[in-house]
Write an enzyme that holds these catalytic residues in place. Structure first.
Site, PDB file in Angstrom:
ATOM      1  N   ILE A 149    -101.366  35.705  52.277  1.00 31.08           N
ATOM      2  CA  ILE A 149    -100.026  35.310  52.709  1.00 31.08           C
ATOM      3  C   ILE A 149     -99.523  36.342  53.707  1.00 31.08           C
ATOM      4  O   ILE A 149     -99.372  37.515  53.368  1.00 31.08           O
ATOM      5  CB  ILE A 149     -99.056  35.210  51.516  1.00 31.08           C
ATOM      6  CG1 ILE A 149     -99.586  34.198  50.508  1.00 31.08           C
ATOM      7  CG2 ILE A 149     -97.657  34.810  51.984  1.00 31.08           C
ATOM      8  CD1 ILE A 149     -98.859  34.219  49.182  1.00 31.08           C
ATOM      9  N   GLU A 165     -94.985  32.619  41.836  1.00 30.18           N
ATOM     10  CA  GLU A 165     -95.496  33.932  42.217  1.00 30.18           C
ATOM     11  C   GLU A 165     -94.993  35.019  41.279  1.00 30.18           C
ATOM     12  O   GLU A 165     -95.755  35.902  40.857  1.00 30.18           O
ATOM     13  CB  GLU A 165     -95.076  34.247  43.657  1.00 30.18           C
ATOM     14  CG  GLU A 165     -95.459  35.639  44.123  1.00 30.18           C
ATOM     15  CD  GLU A 165     -94.996  35.940  45.532  1.00 30.18           C
ATOM     16  OE1 GLU A 165     -95.232  37.072  45.998  1.00 30.18           O
ATOM     17  OE2 GLU A 165     -94.398  35.043  46.179  1.00 30.18           O
ATOM     18  N   GLU A 217     -85.138  45.409  42.698  1.00 24.79           N
ATOM     19  CA  GLU A 217     -83.718  45.422  43.083  1.00 24.79           C
ATOM     20  C   GLU A 217     -83.282  44.042  43.584  1.00 24.79           C
ATOM     21  O   GLU A 217     -82.174  43.573  43.275  1.00 24.79           O
ATOM     22  CB  GLU A 217     -83.482  46.482  44.159  1.00 24.79           C
ATOM     23  CG  GLU A 217     -83.576  47.917  43.670  1.00 24.79           C
ATOM     24  CD  GLU A 217     -85.007  48.360  43.378  1.00 24.79           C
ATOM     25  OE1 GLU A 217     -85.187  49.278  42.558  1.00 24.79           O
ATOM     26  OE2 GLU A 217     -85.951  47.778  43.963  1.00 24.79           O
TER      27      GLU A 217
END
Length: 367
Positions: free
Chosen positions: A111, A232, A357
């Site tokens: 990717i 994912e 985060e």
């Protein structure tokens, strides 16, 4: 039966080569073809397109068998995500052209998303694809690309209409073999994941057929990416849990054998308490992630829960493996011991797939 087959394959075909793969910084193409021939690739892709015809539970089995043994060079997760972009968004022609070759291991999937100036912020992408007749002309570069050195097919995220934000983003399925203007840079020198061929990629006026535009319509790339993020992120969480389970099991074996002050380390109260703590954290992670796996299979997993799983499992993974290293003492700092390699390999789990985060930002918006 499938797990037994996967475990035997990993033990016979991967474990003996891990040291060499770490030295050469890639696993080579041969192991991909062997895995494909055994039916270990694209197991949750329909058999109509050459896949295994199973579901995400079959995918997780190989993640787990690799993760418990500290094997991180074989980038199955990214390969499968690349395939799922085609499954969920590709045209019928694209599915027929690419999926059987991904399932066989002929093509190794990657990717192409992250760039030097654009990591979690996809709006900052600079790689440009300009349409000319029946082709796109691609210029730009990518960095931190898993499977980058060996990749035969890249789901390449590009700007087709700069200045339009998400609506200007598209994905091109780029075959790399003999591709003029395409160049693989260095395999990056990383803290961990030494066997993984994480690389820089360069595109200098690369011509890609317009028929390779994922889904056939420009401007859908951002939405295609967002739709597949839960898959994912749970894949990353599965790998985290497997590493915890493998690390804890290895540490239990070690402390039972290692002796100090006339008795095994396992007999000390501190060791008992630390083992109790990390075993409990690992069990909680397993129960949570198994629930996410079930939700993927039945189609009910939401982005927030997937983000929780990715953030919490990878944070916990590093905490657990840190304790495993500590319980090994000085030997835990030696690369010949699996927990040392696992600890170094674990650090990036909190970064890729969207930093933790960013996961917290996604979660907080839903509160």
């Amino acid at each position: 039966m499938f797990r037994d087959a996967a475990a035997r394959f990993v033990e016979a075909e991967m474990v003996p080569h891990d040291e060499q793969w770490r030295k050469q910084h890639n696993v080579g193409k041969e192991i991909w073809a062997k895995a494909g021939a055994l039916g270990l690739l694209c197991t949750d892709v329909s058999s109509d397109y050459g896949g295994g015809g199973g579901d995400f539970r079959h995918e997780t089995i190989l993640y787990e068998e690799l993760g418990r043994r500290g094997l991180i060079g074989f980038g199955q997760g990214v390969h499968s995500i690349c395939a799922h972009y085609l499954v969920n968004h590709g045209t019928e022609d694209q599915k027929k052209r690419f999926l059987p070759r991904l399932a066989s291991g002929e093509l190794i999937g990657a990717i192409g998303m992250t760039e030097p100036a654009a990591g979690s912020d996809l709006q900052g992408l600079r790689t440009r694809a300009v349409r000319e007749a029946d082709e796109y002309i691609v210029n730009g570069s990518k960095i931190f690309i898993t499977n980058g050195y060996l990749a035969g097919l890249i789901a390449l995220v590009v700007k087709t209409r700069p200045g339009e934000g998400a609506k200007g983003t598209s994905i091109l399925m780029v075959e790399t073999k003999d591709l003029e203007g395409y160049r693989v840079g260095r395999i990056l020198d990383k803290m961990g994941m030494k066997a993984q061929d994480t690389a820089e990629l360069f595109f200098d006026s690369v011509r890609v057929p317009a028929a390779n535009l994922l889904g056939g319509s420009e401007g859908q790339g951002f939405y295609q990416l967002m739709a597949d993020l839960p898959y994912e992120r749970v894949a990353i969480a599965v790998q985290a849990v497997a590493a915890m389970e493998g690390g804890v099991a290895e540490t239990i074996r070690y402390v039972k054998d290692r002796r100090a002050f006339g008795k095994s380390i396992a007999e000390f109260q501190n060791t008992k308490f630390k083992l109790a703590e990390i075993a409990t954290k690992t069990r909680i992670a397993r129960v949570f992630v198994d629930d996410c796996i079930t939700k993927i299979v039945d189609g009910t997993l939401d982005t927030v829960t997937a983000s929780m799983a990715k953030y919490w499992a990878t944070d916990t993974q590093q905490d657990v493996l840190d304790e495993c290293v500590q319980l090994h003492g000085g030997y835990g700092y030696m690369n010949e011991y699996m927990v040392c390699r696992m600890f170094a390999d674990s650090r990036v789990q909190r970064i890729y797939g969207g930093t933790n985060e960013i996961m917290k930002e996604v979660i907080s918006r839903a509160l």
